[in-house]
Design a protein around this motif. Structure first.
Motif, PDB file in Angstrom:
ATOM      1  N   ALA A 159      37.309  35.630  25.011  1.00  0.00           N
ATOM      2  CA  ALA A 159      36.913  35.740  23.609  1.00  0.00           C
ATOM      3  C   ALA A 159      36.184  34.461  23.215  1.00  0.00           C
ATOM      4  N   ALA A 160      35.411  34.531  22.153  1.00  0.00           N
ATOM      5  CA  ALA A 160      34.668  33.360  21.692  1.00  0.00           C
ATOM      6  C   ALA A 160      35.640  32.257  21.275  1.00  0.00           C
ATOM      7  N   ALA A 161      35.246  31.015  21.552  1.00  0.00           N
ATOM      8  CA  ALA A 161      36.082  29.874  21.183  1.00  0.00           C
ATOM      9  C   ALA A 161      36.211  29.791  19.666  1.00  0.00           C
ATOM     10  N   LYS A 162      37.387  29.417  19.196  1.00  0.00           N
ATOM     11  CA  LYS A 162      37.602  29.267  17.766  1.00  0.00           C
ATOM     12  C   LYS A 162      37.115  27.886  17.315  1.00  0.00           C
ATOM     13  N   THR A 277      21.129  31.616  27.574  1.00  0.00           N
ATOM     14  CA  THR A 277      21.923  32.226  26.502  1.00  0.00           C
ATOM     15  C   THR A 277      23.222  31.452  26.314  1.00  0.00           C
ATOM     16  N   ASP A 278      23.986  31.840  25.292  1.00  0.00           N
ATOM     17  CA  ASP A 278      25.252  31.147  25.055  1.00  0.00           C
ATOM     18  C   ASP A 278      26.308  31.492  26.097  1.00  0.00           C
ATOM     19  N   VAL A 293      26.587  16.869  28.544  1.00  0.00           N
ATOM     20  CA  VAL A 293      26.667  15.616  27.795  1.00  0.00           C
ATOM     21  C   VAL A 293      26.783  15.924  26.304  1.00  0.00           C
ATOM     22  N   ASP A 294      27.967  15.668  25.749  1.00  0.00           N
ATOM     23  CA  ASP A 294      28.263  16.009  24.354  1.00  0.00           C
ATOM     24  C   ASP A 294      27.959  17.483  24.074  1.00  0.00           C
ATOM     25  N   VAL A 295      28.277  18.323  25.026  1.00  0.00           N
ATOM     26  CA  VAL A 295      27.919  19.743  24.951  1.00  0.00           C
ATOM     27  C   VAL A 295      29.147  20.644  25.004  1.00  0.00           C
ATOM     28  N   TYR A 296      30.170  20.253  25.769  1.00  0.00           N
ATOM     29  CA  TYR A 296      31.279  21.186  26.006  1.00  0.00           C
ATOM     30  C   TYR A 296      31.889  21.687  24.706  1.00  0.00           C
ATOM     31  N   HIS A 297      32.044  20.825  23.711  1.00  0.00           N
ATOM     32  CA  HIS A 297      32.667  21.273  22.448  1.00  0.00           C
ATOM     33  C   HIS A 297      31.746  22.205  21.658  1.00  0.00           C
ATOM     34  N   HIS A 298      30.492  22.358  22.112  1.00  0.00           N
ATOM     35  CA  HIS A 298      29.562  23.287  21.463  1.00  0.00           C
ATOM     36  C   HIS A 298      29.476  24.634  22.205  1.00  0.00           C
ATOM     37  N   LEU A 299      30.200  24.785  23.302  1.00  0.00           N
ATOM     38  CA  LEU A 299      30.144  26.043  24.058  1.00  0.00           C
ATOM     39  C   LEU A 299      30.993  27.105  23.361  1.00  0.00           C
ATOM     40  N   GLU A 300      30.353  28.197  23.005  1.00  0.00           N
ATOM     41  CA  GLU A 300      31.088  29.281  22.333  1.00  0.00           C
ATOM     42  C   GLU A 300      31.894  30.103  23.327  1.00  0.00           C
ATOM     43  N   PRO A 302      33.087  28.966  26.723  1.00  0.00           N
ATOM     44  CA  PRO A 302      33.159  27.929  27.760  1.00  0.00           C
ATOM     45  C   PRO A 302      33.531  28.452  29.145  1.00  0.00           C
ATOM     46  N   GLN A 303      34.494  29.372  29.212  1.00  0.00           N
ATOM     47  CA  GLN A 303      34.911  29.877  30.523  1.00  0.00           C
ATOM     48  C   GLN A 303      33.783  30.639  31.213  1.00  0.00           C
TER      49      GLN A 303
END
Length: 389
Positions: A159-162, A277-278, A293-300, A302-303
């Motif tokens: 599911a999409a990250a909250k 794509t996302d 780089v400063d990207v992981y917290h922007h992944l909708e 991530p898995q």
């Protein structure tokens, strides 16, 4: 202090910190054998240093061993079903190692997790003794934890990250496509001066040379920058891999892709990926290193993205994740509210997510000039274990 007849008198001496494992050998149950992290071979090693460790490991057809970031050691973790099973496995490994007079470092943690680290200390790296002993250890039976075995397989659903919708009003990446994004983040259509590239406001920009140095890239390497932003690092990456290497820039924002294209139009070994794509950065195969780089917290998702990244990497490829500490004490460029609303989770949570997708952390690098961010290095881990043992 004055002498005492007590055998337990404390001496004012510094006590070295070592990780200790007690191995109970079946032949001599009344004795113990102690193994420390500083273990060295008792005799001089005659096996030569492996000049191309990654290639040698592929040829050796080993199990899910992970090579260290400096390529000087191999490690593999085993999680047994209980303490007794872990000790039985430790005994078997110790006997196998003693038989060939090549002694690994053994770590027992969480009462049933065994980590084996192989390295030939006398030659300062990996040798054929390590690969041969790894094969022997692969063949030793382990009564694995059923839960741990299940966790080695990756769940295909996600599911999409909250995230905090009050903070991200246009979605996790919506700000990067809004009107004025070029000037705000890039400064201009060729980059320079925006938030992403202001060295006084962003540690990544100030420490960009040190970051690329810490990647340990070699000429001819293939590197992918996922979430490349305005392409700040691309010219430096291009120089690090040389004319025979390749740099792939994957960026969701069409605004930023335009900046990258303009910035790197005369750089022949930088390739801008079309329409990622996302869920899929659309990386090529056989990549040596992927960076976020400063990207992981922007992944909708991530898995899903991590699985795509994993598929693109070579057998011993690396994933480097640089992200913010979720700690307002360490973050000086933003306030406390930003830290907790902008970052959905902390380093430990992100690390667990990444490792669950088929990676294992092999190093955390201390990069000068990067106090607000952590720099984590992961290696690709073979998935899944087909059979226990």
């Amino acid at each position: 202090p004055p002498r005492s007849s007590s055998p337990y008198t404390s001496l004012p001496l510094p006590i070295p910190t070592c990780r200790l494992v007690l191995l109970f050998l079946p032949q001599k149950t009344h004795e113990t054998m102690t193994s420390f992290s500083c273990t060295a071979n008792s005799r001089q090693c005659t096996a030569p240093l492996l000049q191309s460790p990654k290639e040698a490991l592929d040829d050796a057809s080993l199990g899910p061993w992970v090579i260290s970031y400096d390529e000087k050691s191999l490690s593999r973790s085993f999680v047994a079903k209980d303490w007794a099973a872990a000790m039985q496995f430790l005994n078997a490994v110790s006997l196998a190692a003693e038989a060939v007079n090549h002694h690994p470092d053994l770590h027992l943690t969480s009462w049933r997790e065994v980590r084996v680290v192989l390295s030939t200390h006398s030659v300062g790296g990996l040798s054929t003794q390590d690969t041969e002993l790894a094969k022997t250890i692969d063949a030793i039976h382990v009564d694995y934890s059923p839960k741990w075995l299940r966790e080695q397989k990756v769940d295909a659903s996600e599911a999409a990250a909250k995230f905090d919708e009050s903070h991200y009003k246009f979605g996790l990446n919506g700000d990067f496509v809004q009107a004025g994004a070029t000037e705000k983040f890039g400064g201009s259509e060729t980059g320079g001066g925006g938030l992403f590239e202001n060295e006084e406001m962003r540690d990544i920009a100030a420490a960009k040379d040190e970051i690329v140095k810490a990647l340990r890239l070699v000429p001819g390497a293939v590197v992918a920058d996922v979430g490349a932003g305005t392409g700040l690092l691309e010219p430096l990456l291009s120089e690090a891999v040389g004319e025979q290497g390749k740099v792939f820039a994957s960026e969701l924002s069409p605004v930023f892709r335009k900046i990258i294209q303009e910035r790197c139009k005369d750089v022949k070994n930088v390739y801008l990926i079309d329409n990622p794509t996302d869920r899929d950065p659309k990386l090529p195969q056989d990549v040596d290193l992927v960076m976020l780089v400063d990207v992981y917290h922007h992944l909708e998702f991530p898995q899903t993205v991590l699985r795509k990244i994993r598929d693109s990497l070579k057998r011993h490829g690396s994933l480097v994740v640089i992200d913010f500490h979720r700690d307002p004490v360490r973050i000086k460029s933003h306030g406390e509210d930003w830290v907790f609303h902008h970052l959905r989770a902390d380093q430990a949570t992100f690390t667990k997510e990444i490792e669950r997708t088929g990676f294992v952390q092999v190093e955390e690098v201390d990069v000068p000039g990067l106090p607000e961010n952590y720099f984590l290095v992961f290696r690709k881990r073979p998935l899944p274990l087909s059979e226990p043992g």
